[in-house]
Design a protein around this motif. Structure first.
Motif, PDB file in Angstrom:
ATOM      1  N   LYS A  11      46.162  32.035  25.829  1.00  0.00           N
ATOM      2  CA  LYS A  11      44.890  32.380  26.441  1.00  0.00           C
ATOM      3  C   LYS A  11      45.128  32.859  27.862  1.00  0.00           C
ATOM      4  N   GLY A  12      44.372  33.878  28.260  1.00  0.00           N
ATOM      5  CA  GLY A  12      44.524  34.400  29.604  1.00  0.00           C
ATOM      6  C   GLY A  12      43.879  35.754  29.740  1.00  0.00           C
ATOM      7  N   THR A  13      44.534  36.625  30.489  1.00  0.00           N
ATOM      8  CA  THR A  13      44.091  37.999  30.689  1.00  0.00           C
ATOM      9  C   THR A  13      45.186  38.900  30.163  1.00  0.00           C
ATOM     10  N   PHE A  14      44.897  39.650  29.094  1.00  0.00           N
ATOM     11  CA  PHE A  14      45.926  40.409  28.396  1.00  0.00           C
ATOM     12  C   PHE A  14      45.615  41.895  28.307  1.00  0.00           C
ATOM     13  N   ARG A  15      46.670  42.652  28.260  1.00  0.00           N
ATOM     14  CA  ARG A  15      46.650  44.004  27.713  1.00  0.00           C
ATOM     15  C   ARG A  15      47.282  43.778  26.339  1.00  0.00           C
ATOM     16  N   PRO A  16      46.468  43.671  25.296  1.00  0.00           N
ATOM     17  CA  PRO A  16      46.971  43.229  23.990  1.00  0.00           C
ATOM     18  C   PRO A  16      48.206  43.971  23.490  1.00  0.00           C
ATOM     19  N   ALA A  17      48.236  45.295  23.602  1.00  0.00           N
ATOM     20  CA  ALA A  17      49.399  46.040  23.101  1.00  0.00           C
ATOM     21  C   ALA A  17      50.667  45.657  23.852  1.00  0.00           C
ATOM     22  N   SER A  18      50.546  45.429  25.138  1.00  0.00           N
ATOM     23  CA  SER A  18      51.700  45.038  25.944  1.00  0.00           C
ATOM     24  C   SER A  18      52.217  43.659  25.540  1.00  0.00           C
ATOM     25  N   PHE A  19      51.294  42.702  25.363  1.00  0.00           N
ATOM     26  CA  PHE A  19      51.714  41.353  24.992  1.00  0.00           C
ATOM     27  C   PHE A  19      52.316  41.334  23.597  1.00  0.00           C
ATOM     28  N   VAL A  20      51.716  42.065  22.672  1.00  0.00           N
ATOM     29  CA  VAL A  20      52.237  42.131  21.308  1.00  0.00           C
ATOM     30  C   VAL A  20      53.660  42.686  21.306  1.00  0.00           C
ATOM     31  N   GLU A  21      53.894  43.760  22.026  1.00  0.00           N
ATOM     32  CA  GLU A  21      55.240  44.340  22.097  1.00  0.00           C
ATOM     33  C   GLU A  21      56.225  43.360  22.729  1.00  0.00           C
ATOM     34  N   PHE A  22      55.801  42.686  23.785  1.00  0.00           N
ATOM     35  CA  PHE A  22      56.641  41.697  24.458  1.00  0.00           C
ATOM     36  C   PHE A  22      57.017  40.574  23.486  1.00  0.00           C
ATOM     37  N   ALA A  23      56.019  40.031  22.777  1.00  0.00           N
ATOM     38  CA  ALA A  23      56.269  38.933  21.834  1.00  0.00           C
ATOM     39  C   ALA A  23      57.179  39.388  20.692  1.00  0.00           C
ATOM     40  N   ARG A  24      56.946  40.582  20.174  1.00  0.00           N
ATOM     41  CA  ARG A  24      57.812  41.114  19.104  1.00  0.00           C
ATOM     42  C   ARG A  24      59.266  41.204  19.572  1.00  0.00           C
ATOM     43  N   HIS A  25      59.437  41.728  20.755  1.00  0.00           N
ATOM     44  CA  HIS A  25      60.795  41.886  21.294  1.00  0.00           C
ATOM     45  C   HIS A  25      61.473  40.531  21.460  1.00  0.00           C
ATOM     46  N   ARG A  26      60.750  39.554  22.009  1.00  0.00           N
ATOM     47  CA  ARG A  26      61.335  38.220  22.199  1.00  0.00           C
ATOM     48  C   ARG A  26      61.669  37.574  20.860  1.00  0.00           C
ATOM     49  N   ALA A  27      60.771  37.674  19.896  1.00  0.00           N
ATOM     50  CA  ALA A  27      61.017  37.082  18.575  1.00  0.00           C
ATOM     51  C   ALA A  27      62.238  37.720  17.928  1.00  0.00           C
ATOM     52  N   GLU A  28      62.348  39.031  18.040  1.00  0.00           N
ATOM     53  CA  GLU A  28      63.497  39.733  17.470  1.00  0.00           C
ATOM     54  C   GLU A  28      64.795  39.274  18.113  1.00  0.00           C
ATOM     55  N   ARG A  29      64.806  39.180  19.428  1.00  0.00           N
ATOM     56  CA  ARG A  29      66.015  38.741  20.140  1.00  0.00           C
ATOM     57  C   ARG A  29      66.412  37.317  19.785  1.00  0.00           C
ATOM     58  N   LEU A  30      65.411  36.479  19.492  1.00  0.00           N
ATOM     59  CA  LEU A  30      65.683  35.082  19.146  1.00  0.00           C
ATOM     60  C   LEU A  30      65.876  34.870  17.644  1.00  0.00           C
ATOM     61  N   GLY A  31      65.719  35.908  16.854  1.00  0.00           N
ATOM     62  CA  GLY A  31      65.890  35.796  15.412  1.00  0.00           C
ATOM     63  C   GLY A  31      64.784  35.014  14.733  1.00  0.00           C
TER      64      GLY A  31
END
Length: 83
Positions: A11-31
């Motif tokens: 919860k917070g203040t988001f630019r949804p596309a930016s956060f989604v891309e960030f989360a995808r990248h982190r999940a991918e890097r962490l497997g």
């Protein structure tokens, strides 16, 4: 390492596309496996699964978020898939 499934609502203040891309990248890097739920300018819901330590690392990384999003709160629900 143990395997974990968790649901998060950031919860917070988001630019949804930016956060989604960030989360995808982190999940991918962490497997980690990642699935998104609802996203808005106020909240992003998602499910993640993988090694417990890496799920914890994912939560921390997303709590810090991308530079153009501010996370004020995280609600975490650990999911028991055996039940």
């Amino acid at each position: 390492m143990t395997h974990e499934h968790a649901r998060f609502v950031f919860k917070g203040t988001f630019r949804p596309a930016s956060f989604v891309e960030f989360a995808r990248h982190r999940a991918e890097r962490l497997g980690l496996d990642l699935q998104f739920g609802q996203t808005s300018a106020e909240a992003v819901a998602l499910k993640v699964s993988g090694a417990t330590e890496l799920v914890d690392a994912f939560e921390m990384a997303c709590s810090l978020g991308p530079f153009d999003c501010f996370v004020f709160d995280v609600v975490r629900h650990d999911v028991d898939v055996a039940a």
